[in-house]
Write an enzyme that holds these catalytic residues in place. Structure first.
Site, PDB file in Angstrom:
ATOM      1  N   LYS A 192     -24.551  30.877  18.203  1.00 24.70           N
ATOM      2  CA  LYS A 192     -23.967  30.532  16.900  1.00 24.70           C
ATOM      3  C   LYS A 192     -25.059  29.805  16.100  1.00 24.70           C
ATOM      4  O   LYS A 192     -25.334  28.633  16.301  1.00 24.70           O
ATOM      5  CB  LYS A 192     -22.742  29.623  17.066  1.00 24.70           C
ATOM      6  CG  LYS A 192     -22.043  29.367  15.747  1.00 24.70           C
ATOM      7  CD  LYS A 192     -22.087  27.891  15.484  1.00 24.70           C
ATOM      8  CE  LYS A 192     -21.747  27.412  14.132  1.00 24.70           C
ATOM      9  NZ  LYS A 192     -22.570  27.817  13.020  1.00 24.70           N
ATOM     10  N   GLU A 268     -28.798  18.248  22.705  1.00 18.98           N
ATOM     11  CA  GLU A 268     -30.062  17.696  22.202  1.00 18.98           C
ATOM     12  C   GLU A 268     -29.765  17.242  20.785  1.00 18.98           C
ATOM     13  O   GLU A 268     -29.454  18.070  19.925  1.00 18.98           O
ATOM     14  CB  GLU A 268     -31.137  18.789  22.264  1.00 18.98           C
ATOM     15  CG  GLU A 268     -32.549  18.244  22.223  1.00 18.98           C
ATOM     16  CD  GLU A 268     -33.033  18.033  20.814  1.00 18.98           C
ATOM     17  OE1 GLU A 268     -32.948  16.867  20.355  1.00 18.98           O
ATOM     18  OE2 GLU A 268     -33.454  18.992  20.169  1.00 18.98           O
ATOM     19  N   CYS A 303     -35.710  16.281  14.606  1.00 18.16           N
ATOM     20  CA  CYS A 303     -35.053  15.227  15.385  1.00 18.16           C
ATOM     21  C   CYS A 303     -36.068  14.280  16.023  1.00 18.16           C
ATOM     22  O   CYS A 303     -35.743  13.138  16.308  1.00 18.16           O
ATOM     23  CB  CYS A 303     -34.173  15.842  16.461  1.00 18.16           C
ATOM     24  SG  CYS A 303     -35.081  16.948  17.529  1.00 18.16           S
ATOM     25  N   GLU A 396     -30.209   8.195  11.032  1.00 14.13           N
ATOM     26  CA  GLU A 396     -31.109   9.348  10.994  1.00 14.13           C
ATOM     27  C   GLU A 396     -30.996   9.961   9.591  1.00 14.13           C
ATOM     28  O   GLU A 396     -29.957  10.528   9.242  1.00 14.13           O
ATOM     29  CB  GLU A 396     -30.705  10.380  12.057  1.00 14.13           C
ATOM     30  CG  GLU A 396     -31.656  11.556  12.091  1.00 14.13           C
ATOM     31  CD  GLU A 396     -31.293  12.617  13.130  1.00 14.13           C
ATOM     32  OE1 GLU A 396     -30.134  13.042  13.164  1.00 14.13           O
ATOM     33  OE2 GLU A 396     -32.195  13.008  13.895  1.00 14.13           O
TER      34      GLU A 396
HETATM   35  N1  LIG Z   1     -31.151  17.056  16.439  1.00 10.97           N
HETATM   36  C1  LIG Z   1     -31.425  17.920  15.517  1.00 10.97           C
HETATM   37  O1  LIG Z   1     -32.322  18.680  15.663  1.00 10.97           O
HETATM   38  C2  LIG Z   1     -30.593  18.019  14.304  1.00 10.97           C
HETATM   39  C3  LIG Z   1     -29.965  16.924  13.759  1.00 10.97           C
HETATM   40  N2  LIG Z   1     -29.224  17.068  12.653  1.00 10.97           N
HETATM   41  C4  LIG Z   1     -28.625  15.861  12.087  1.00 10.97           C
HETATM   42  O2  LIG Z   1     -27.306  16.156  11.717  1.00 10.97           O
HETATM   43  C5  LIG Z   1     -27.117  15.895  10.340  1.00 10.97           C
HETATM   44  C6  LIG Z   1     -26.082  16.829   9.798  1.00 10.97           C
HETATM   45  O3  LIG Z   1     -26.545  18.165   9.869  1.00 10.97           O
HETATM   46  P1  LIG Z   1     -25.537  19.317  10.255  1.00 10.97           P
HETATM   47  O4  LIG Z   1     -26.046  20.619   9.855  1.00 10.97           O
HETATM   48  O5  LIG Z   1     -24.189  18.948   9.718  1.00 10.97           O
HETATM   49  O6  LIG Z   1     -25.595  19.241  11.838  1.00 10.97           O
HETATM   50  P2  LIG Z   1     -24.505  19.643  12.879  1.00 10.97           P
HETATM   51  O7  LIG Z   1     -24.726  18.921  14.127  1.00 10.97           O
HETATM   52  O8  LIG Z   1     -23.168  19.499  12.272  1.00 10.97           O
HETATM   53  O9  LIG Z   1     -24.786  21.207  13.083  1.00 10.97           O
HETATM   54  C7  LIG Z   1     -25.399  21.775  14.202  1.00 10.97           C
HETATM   55  C8  LIG Z   1     -24.647  23.018  14.629  1.00 10.97           C
HETATM   56  O10 LIG Z   1     -23.332  22.656  15.057  1.00 10.97           O
HETATM   57  C9  LIG Z   1     -22.377  23.395  14.301  1.00 10.97           C
HETATM   58  N3  LIG Z   1     -21.180  22.595  14.081  1.00 10.97           N
HETATM   59  C10 LIG Z   1     -20.950  21.731  13.080  1.00 10.97           C
HETATM   60  N4  LIG Z   1     -19.725  21.173  13.214  1.00 10.97           N
HETATM   61  C11 LIG Z   1     -19.163  21.704  14.313  1.00 10.97           C
HETATM   62  C12 LIG Z   1     -17.919  21.538  14.965  1.00 10.97           C
HETATM   63  N5  LIG Z   1     -16.984  20.697  14.506  1.00 10.97           N
HETATM   64  N6  LIG Z   1     -17.668  22.248  16.088  1.00 10.97           N
HETATM   65  C13 LIG Z   1     -18.600  23.108  16.562  1.00 10.97           C
HETATM   66  N7  LIG Z   1     -19.789  23.325  15.979  1.00 10.97           N
HETATM   67  C14 LIG Z   1     -20.091  22.620  14.874  1.00 10.97           C
HETATM   68  C15 LIG Z   1     -23.103  23.714  13.017  1.00 10.97           C
HETATM   69  O11 LIG Z   1     -22.471  24.773  12.325  1.00 10.97           O
HETATM   70  P3  LIG Z   1     -22.523  24.919  10.711  1.00 10.97           P
HETATM   71  O12 LIG Z   1     -23.638  24.069  10.241  1.00 10.97           O
HETATM   72  O13 LIG Z   1     -22.761  26.351  10.520  1.00 10.97           O
HETATM   73  O14 LIG Z   1     -21.196  24.494  10.209  1.00 10.97           O
HETATM   74  C16 LIG Z   1     -24.480  24.032  13.516  1.00 10.97           C
HETATM   75  O15 LIG Z   1     -24.544  25.326  14.061  1.00 10.97           O
HETATM   76  C17 LIG Z   1     -28.491  16.018   9.741  1.00 10.97           C
HETATM   77  O16 LIG Z   1     -28.605  15.350   8.543  1.00 10.97           O
HETATM   78  C18 LIG Z   1     -29.316  15.406  10.820  1.00 10.97           C
HETATM   79  O17 LIG Z   1     -29.262  14.012  10.728  1.00 10.97           O
HETATM   80  C19 LIG Z   1     -29.055  18.277  12.083  1.00 10.97           C
HETATM   81  C20 LIG Z   1     -29.647  19.407  12.578  1.00 10.97           C
HETATM   82  C21 LIG Z   1     -30.510  19.334  13.703  1.00 10.97           C
HETATM   83  C1  LIG Z   2     -44.033  22.787  17.818  1.00  5.81           C
HETATM   84  C2  LIG Z   2     -42.832  22.181  18.390  1.00  5.81           C
HETATM   85  C3  LIG Z   2     -41.856  21.714  17.376  1.00  5.81           C
HETATM   86  C4  LIG Z   2     -40.806  20.968  18.020  1.00  5.81           C
HETATM   87  C5  LIG Z   2     -39.749  20.491  17.113  1.00  5.81           C
HETATM   88  C6  LIG Z   2     -38.647  20.015  17.912  1.00  5.81           C
HETATM   89  C7  LIG Z   2     -37.487  19.636  17.110  1.00  5.81           C
HETATM   90  C8  LIG Z   2     -36.292  19.778  17.573  1.00  5.81           C
HETATM   91  C9  LIG Z   2     -35.138  19.422  16.802  1.00  5.81           C
HETATM   92  O1  LIG Z   2     -35.240  18.917  15.679  1.00  5.81           O
HETATM   93  O2  LIG Z   2     -34.052  19.624  17.321  1.00  5.81           O
END
Ligand SMILES: NC(=O)C1=CN([C@@H]2O[C@H](COP(=O)(O)OP(=O)(O)OC[C@H]3O[C@@H](n4cnc5c(N)ncnc54)[C@H](OP(=O)(O)O)[C@@H]3O)[C@@H](O)[C@H]2O)C=CC1
Ligand SMILES: CCCCCC/C=C/C(=O)O
Length: 502
Positions: A192, A268, A303, A396
């Site tokens: 997904k 993660e 992240c 964050e």
């Molecule tokens: N650790 C990391 O790498 C990341 C951290 N973030 C953090 O999260 C914040 C918000 O970003 P956001 O895109 O909302 O991140 P989310 O954690 O909400 O999204 C990550 C994934 O989970 C899905 N998802 C969202 N809500 C649900 C739910 N209730 N049940 C099941 N799956 C779900 C999303 O789907 P969809 O988006 O399609 O609705 C997406 O595929 C960012 O500002 C950042 O701080 C975000 C992305 C990556």
């Molecule tokens: C070249 C490696 C890039 C690693 C970035 C990892 C980030 C992961 C995340 O935001 O979930």
């Protein structure tokens, strides 16, 4: 290094590539069962890119059923590992052949710079798949030191049907970090992607099918978290979920598992990663280059980005000056211009969130940056923050925003660094070897870099302490382990029935 094209040449590719729009289930593109779609936009321009299938629970059920059929018929799960390796290497070759198209698609869909997509995201994706493919036929099971009368064999078997829930910040690379070990291990996957960035996952699924991954093994179900992610997380026939995203959504997946079939869950999640610079740090110019890369690469939508600079007051002013000098080289602009290092944030909504944090800075505390452009672009920004309790030091932000905290000792620096709910990454700059080792041990994070900032590589586990991680690690051989189940098989070696295992 990949040879880069001109901005005009990238624009021409962008105008000519065809974008996948349907979900990919059981080896074919399919519309959502309910016929619904959503529009994905180019965040750099706001222009619509494609109308994608807006799937729901019915599509998730169908994809999981097909993934289960494929798992049980053994077309992939029971192939000798070296045959799975051959197919995955073929996939890596197909990705290489289509690398430029994938890089442009990724940049258009996510706002990432073409420079990064070409130099990092696409090549790292290919390397990741190759690494797991090459690893899978070199892993041996174990024989336990049980007794002369018995043999106990400990084998690893594929976990089964796995749900992979992806974020939007590294759409291709996070896909690779999860499908690489999952497919190599023999699992069937239902991916997904994040709603904002589904395109490259769909294209990779199509190429995987072309490479020889059997029908039903690699499915991509597009749509929102509530409509697709939740049914996947709650599904009774999904054996495991691997998720990357926010800590808040990570918690949901634990609840879904608890409320359904207690599937394994690997999370993660977020970070508020400290970079400690002590007064004895050597070569502040080099330190500044690492800080700038750590904080502003990928627009801080990372992240493991450096988001708190914890600096000794004796070197603060000189370091800040050097950081400003390096940032001048980071041009913000059109993500398809290969000279740009700062592209667009993922969406207008996320831009508004990041700008909301900028507005919380005290008067005069923004030392650098703060300007915005085109409704989704934010300049690399540095903010002086008086206390680690400030929201700018705790939340964050996930944008190009570096909060600076000033400290007076090694002990204060480490205590401040650890004073966070997160524990994904940390870095430490010092010229004192004992402090370097003591600090590396004291910092509570899954990855600690000393006198450098780096993301590690495919050979090392990636994941977090505290609220940054749960249940396992991406990358390294440890990633393989989490897509397998351990089974112990006992064999009686005696002729005497009385001595047999009860
Ligand atoms: N650790 C990391 O790498 C990341 C951290 N973030 C953090 O999260 C914040 C918000 O970003 P956001 O895109 O909302 O991140 P989310 O954690 O909400 O999204 C990550 C994934 O989970 C899905 N998802 C969202 N809500 C649900 C739910 N209730 N049940 C099941 N799956 C779900 C999303 O789907 P969809 O988006 O399609 O609705 C997406 O595929 C960012 O500002 C950042 O701080 C975000 C992305 C990556
Ligand atoms: C070249 C490696 C890039 C690693 C970035 C990892 C980030 C992961 C995340 O935001 O979930």
């Amino acid at each position: 290094m990949t040879d880069l094209l001109t901005a005009e040449e990238y624009a021409a590719i962008a105008a000519s590539i065809s974008l996948p729009t349907a979900a990919f289930i059981d080896g074919a593109f399919r519309p959502a069962a309910a016929g619904k779609t959503f529009v994905t936009v180019n965040p750099a321009t706001g222009a619509p890119l494609a109308e994608i299938a807006a799937c729901g629970a019915e599509d998730v059920d169908f994809a999981v059923a097909k993934a289960r059929d494929a798992f049980e018929n053994g077309s992939w799960s029971k192939l000798p590992p070296r045959e799975r390796k051959d197919v995955l290497i073929r996939l890596a070759k197909l990705l290489t052949r289509n690398a430029r198209e994938l890089a442009v698609m990724e940049s258009l869909d996510s706002g990432k710079t073409i420079f990064d997509c070409e130099q990092v995201d696409v090549p790292e994706t290919i390397d990741c798949l190759k690494w797991h493919a090459e690893t899978i036929d070199k892993l041996y099971d174990q024989v336990a030191p049980a007794s002369d009368d018995h043999m106990a064999v400990v084998v690893r078997e594929p976990a089964g049907v796995v749900g992979l829930v992806l974020p939007w910040n590294f759409p291709l690379l996070m896909l690779a970090w999860k499908i690489g070990p999952a497919l190599a291990a023999g699992c069937s996957v239902v991916v997904k992607p994040a709603e904002e960035s589904s395109l490259t996952a769909l294209r990779v699924a199509e190429l995987a099918h072309e490479a020889g991954v059997p029908r039903g093994v690699f499915n991509v179900v597009t749509g929102t978290g509530p409509e697709v992610g939740e049914p996947l997380g709650r599904h009774l026939d999904v054996d495991m979920i691997s998720f990357t995203g926010s800590t808040e959504t990570g918690r949901h997946f634990l609840r879904y598992a608890a409320d359904s079939n207690l599937k394994n869950v690997v999370l993660e999640m977020g970070g508020k990663n400290p970079c400690v610079v002590l007064e004895d740090a050597e070569n502040l110019d080099r330190v500044a280059a690492h800080v700038v890369n750590g904080a502003f690469w990928n627009m801080g939508e990372n992240c493991s980005a450096v988001s708190r600079l914890i600096v000794h007051h004796a070197v603060k002013d000189r370091l800040v000056e050097r950081i400003m000098a390096h940032v001048r080289e980071w041009r913000m602009g059109d993500p398809l211009d290969p000279a740009c290092r700062v592209g667009a944030l993922i969406s207008k909504a996320h831009f508004d969130k990041v700008c909301g944090y900028l507005a919380k800075a005290e008067k005069g505390a923004i030392l650098m940056g703060g300007a915005t452009a085109n409704g989704t672009q934010v300049e690399p920004t540095m903010i002086d923050v008086a206390s680690n309790d400030n929201v700018l030091a705790r939340d964050e932000i996930f944008g190009p925003v570096l909060s600076i905290l000033t400290v007076g000792s090694f002990e204060e620096a480490i205590a401040t660094a650890n004073d966070t709910d997160y524990g994904l990454a940390a870095s430490l700059f010092t010229g004192n070897a004992k402090r370097a080792l003591r600090g590396a041990r004291a910092l509570r994070a899954g990855t600690v870099t000393v006198n450098c900032f780096g993301e590690g590589d495919i050979t090392t586990p990636f994941g977090g302490y505290k609220q940054s991680g749960f249940g396992g690690r991406d990358n390294g051989i440890q990633a393989h382990d989490q897509y397998t189940q351990l089974k112990t098989i006992w064999l009686d070696l005696t002729d005497d029935l009385d001595e047999a295992v009860a």
